[in-house]
Write a protein that holds these residues in place. Structure first.
Motif, PDB file in Angstrom:
ATOM      1  N   GLN A  12     -35.336   8.385  11.952  1.00  0.00           N
ATOM      2  CA  GLN A  12     -36.749   7.799  12.537  1.00  0.00           C
ATOM      3  C   GLN A  12     -38.293   8.058  12.027  1.00  0.00           C
ATOM      4  O   GLN A  12     -38.888   7.385  12.485  1.00  0.00           O
ATOM      5  CB  GLN A  12     -36.686   9.074  13.930  1.00  0.00           C
ATOM      6  N   ARG A  13     -38.421   8.769  10.868  1.00  0.00           N
ATOM      7  CA  ARG A  13     -38.923   9.118  10.293  1.00  0.00           C
ATOM      8  C   ARG A  13     -39.689   7.984   9.102  1.00  0.00           C
ATOM      9  O   ARG A  13     -40.357   7.293   9.493  1.00  0.00           O
ATOM     10  CB  ARG A  13     -39.434  10.308   9.191  1.00  0.00           C
ATOM     11  N   ARG A  14     -38.129   7.496   9.145  1.00  0.00           N
ATOM     12  CA  ARG A  14     -38.537   5.953   8.243  1.00  0.00           C
ATOM     13  C   ARG A  14     -39.231   4.860   8.868  1.00  0.00           C
ATOM     14  O   ARG A  14     -39.738   3.530   8.629  1.00  0.00           O
ATOM     15  CB  ARG A  14     -37.003   5.736   7.213  1.00  0.00           C
ATOM     16  N   THR A  15     -38.454   4.797  10.175  1.00  0.00           N
ATOM     17  CA  THR A  15     -37.948   3.384  11.040  1.00  0.00           C
ATOM     18  C   THR A  15     -39.150   3.429  11.805  1.00  0.00           C
ATOM     19  O   THR A  15     -39.739   2.310  12.254  1.00  0.00           O
ATOM     20  CB  THR A  15     -37.107   3.807  11.840  1.00  0.00           C
ATOM     21  N   THR A  79     -35.572   0.035  15.096  1.00  0.00           N
ATOM     22  CA  THR A  79     -36.285   0.425  16.102  1.00  0.00           C
ATOM     23  C   THR A  79     -35.454  -0.357  17.335  1.00  0.00           C
ATOM     24  O   THR A  79     -36.152   0.513  18.313  1.00  0.00           O
ATOM     25  CB  THR A  79     -37.626   1.492  16.496  1.00  0.00           C
ATOM     26  N   LEU A  80     -34.874  -1.706  17.683  1.00  0.00           N
ATOM     27  CA  LEU A  80     -34.121  -1.489  18.600  1.00  0.00           C
ATOM     28  C   LEU A  80     -32.850  -1.266  19.573  1.00  0.00           C
ATOM     29  O   LEU A  80     -32.485  -1.148  20.121  1.00  0.00           O
ATOM     30  CB  LEU A  80     -33.553  -2.978  18.300  1.00  0.00           C
ATOM     31  N   THR A  94     -26.280   2.418  19.496  1.00  0.00           N
ATOM     32  CA  THR A  94     -26.562   1.832  21.051  1.00  0.00           C
ATOM     33  C   THR A  94     -27.681   1.237  21.142  1.00  0.00           C
ATOM     34  O   THR A  94     -28.432   1.494  20.369  1.00  0.00           O
ATOM     35  CB  THR A  94     -26.018   3.334  22.167  1.00  0.00           C
ATOM     36  N   LEU A  95     -27.841   0.651  22.181  1.00  0.00           N
ATOM     37  CA  LEU A  95     -28.964  -0.450  22.269  1.00  0.00           C
ATOM     38  C   LEU A  95     -29.989   0.405  23.381  1.00  0.00           C
ATOM     39  O   LEU A  95     -29.586   0.901  24.149  1.00  0.00           O
ATOM     40  CB  LEU A  95     -28.455  -1.595  23.667  1.00  0.00           C
ATOM     41  N   ASN A  96     -31.380   0.467  22.504  1.00  0.00           N
ATOM     42  CA  ASN A  96     -32.656   0.702  23.368  1.00  0.00           C
ATOM     43  C   ASN A  96     -32.989  -0.187  24.431  1.00  0.00           C
ATOM     44  O   ASN A  96     -32.926  -0.809  24.628  1.00  0.00           O
ATOM     45  CB  ASN A  96     -33.342   2.618  22.681  1.00  0.00           C
ATOM     46  N   GLU A  97     -34.044   0.402  25.274  1.00  0.00           N
ATOM     47  CA  GLU A  97     -35.044  -1.040  26.181  1.00  0.00           C
ATOM     48  C   GLU A  97     -35.675  -1.622  25.120  1.00  0.00           C
ATOM     49  O   GLU A  97     -35.490  -2.339  26.060  1.00  0.00           O
ATOM     50  CB  GLU A  97     -36.167   0.417  27.086  1.00  0.00           C
ATOM     51  N   VAL A  98     -36.240  -0.479  24.248  1.00  0.00           N
ATOM     52  CA  VAL A  98     -36.744  -2.452  23.797  1.00  0.00           C
ATOM     53  C   VAL A  98     -36.031  -3.484  23.145  1.00  0.00           C
ATOM     54  O   VAL A  98     -36.363  -4.661  23.475  1.00  0.00           O
ATOM     55  CB  VAL A  98     -37.544  -1.358  22.314  1.00  0.00           C
ATOM     56  N   GLY A  99     -34.659  -3.043  22.518  1.00  0.00           N
ATOM     57  CA  GLY A  99     -33.430  -3.686  21.971  1.00  0.00           C
ATOM     58  C   GLY A  99     -33.120  -4.299  23.448  1.00  0.00           C
ATOM     59  O   GLY A  99     -32.749  -5.591  22.814  1.00  0.00           O
TER      60      GLY A  99
END
Length: 202
Positions: A12-15, A79-80, A94-99
């Motif tokens: 998460q820090r990298r992305t 970060t999708l 899994t797909l998040n809301e942005v994705g």
């Protein structure tokens, strides 16, 4: 919890420092697959990149695994998708809301506006003022208008001669930008002859 594991936090820090980029064809296909409810199980290679181990769809026979692995890694860095570390050391994506919103925009590309046999002599004017913090949605909306054949009369004003409200409604719902869009039916433009010529109308 696995969501707070050191591996996930490091990823998460990298992305977090990476900006969303335009996606390639393989990445778009993966997004649409995830939109359909699939989850991808991945493992870590020695170089720390993600590799798909389960979840490849049967319709992807024309995509080699190496290309799919590269696409998955790029998607994660955009970060999708969300990552969950499993007890066996694998990672489920899994797909998040942005994705989800991004995937819906690719589904919008299949939209075709039917052309009637006769023109009703009215123009459909689309005006939008989408804020800078929603630039990706704004650019996507503009790209869709251009793709569907709208004519740009000003920076954020596009016109089309045929009924297209249902198609526009679907796109702006996908992009969640309804409050920034105005759909207007116009009887006449002062440069109408130029518009008619652009659309091949009498």
């Amino acid at each position: 919890s696995f969501g707070n594991s050191p591996m996930i936090k490091t990823l998460q820090r990298r992305t977090a420092r990476k900006k969303t980029k335009r996606l390639g064809e393989v990445q778009q296909k993966i997004l649409l697959l995830l939109l359909g409810g699939f989850a991808l199980s991945c493992s870590r290679s020695p170089s720390k990149t993600l590799q798909i181990i389960r979840g490849m769809h049967a319709t992807w026979k024309d995509i080699d695994k190496q290309s799919a692995d590269r696409a998955i890694q790029a998607l994660y860095e955009s970060t999708l998708v969300d990552a969950r570390e499993n007890p066996d050391g694998t990672i489920t994506l899994t797909l998040n809301e942005v994705g989800r919103k991004r995937a819906l925009t690719y589904r919008c590309k299949d939209i075709k506006i039917p052309k009637p046999s006769t023109w009703d002599k009215k123009w459909r004017l689309i005006i939008f003022d989408v804020p800078e913090w929603e630039r990706e949605a704004r650019d996507s909306f503009r790209d869709h208008l251009d793709y569907m054949g709208f004519f740009c009369i000003q920076k954020s004003a596009w016109v089309y001669p045929y009924d297209c409200k249902n198609e526009i409604d679907f796109i702006i719902e996908c992009l969640d930008i309804r409050k920034h869009i105005r759909f207007i039916i116009v009887d006449h433009f002062d440069n109408e002859e130029h518009l008619k010529k652009s659309f091949g109308l009498d």
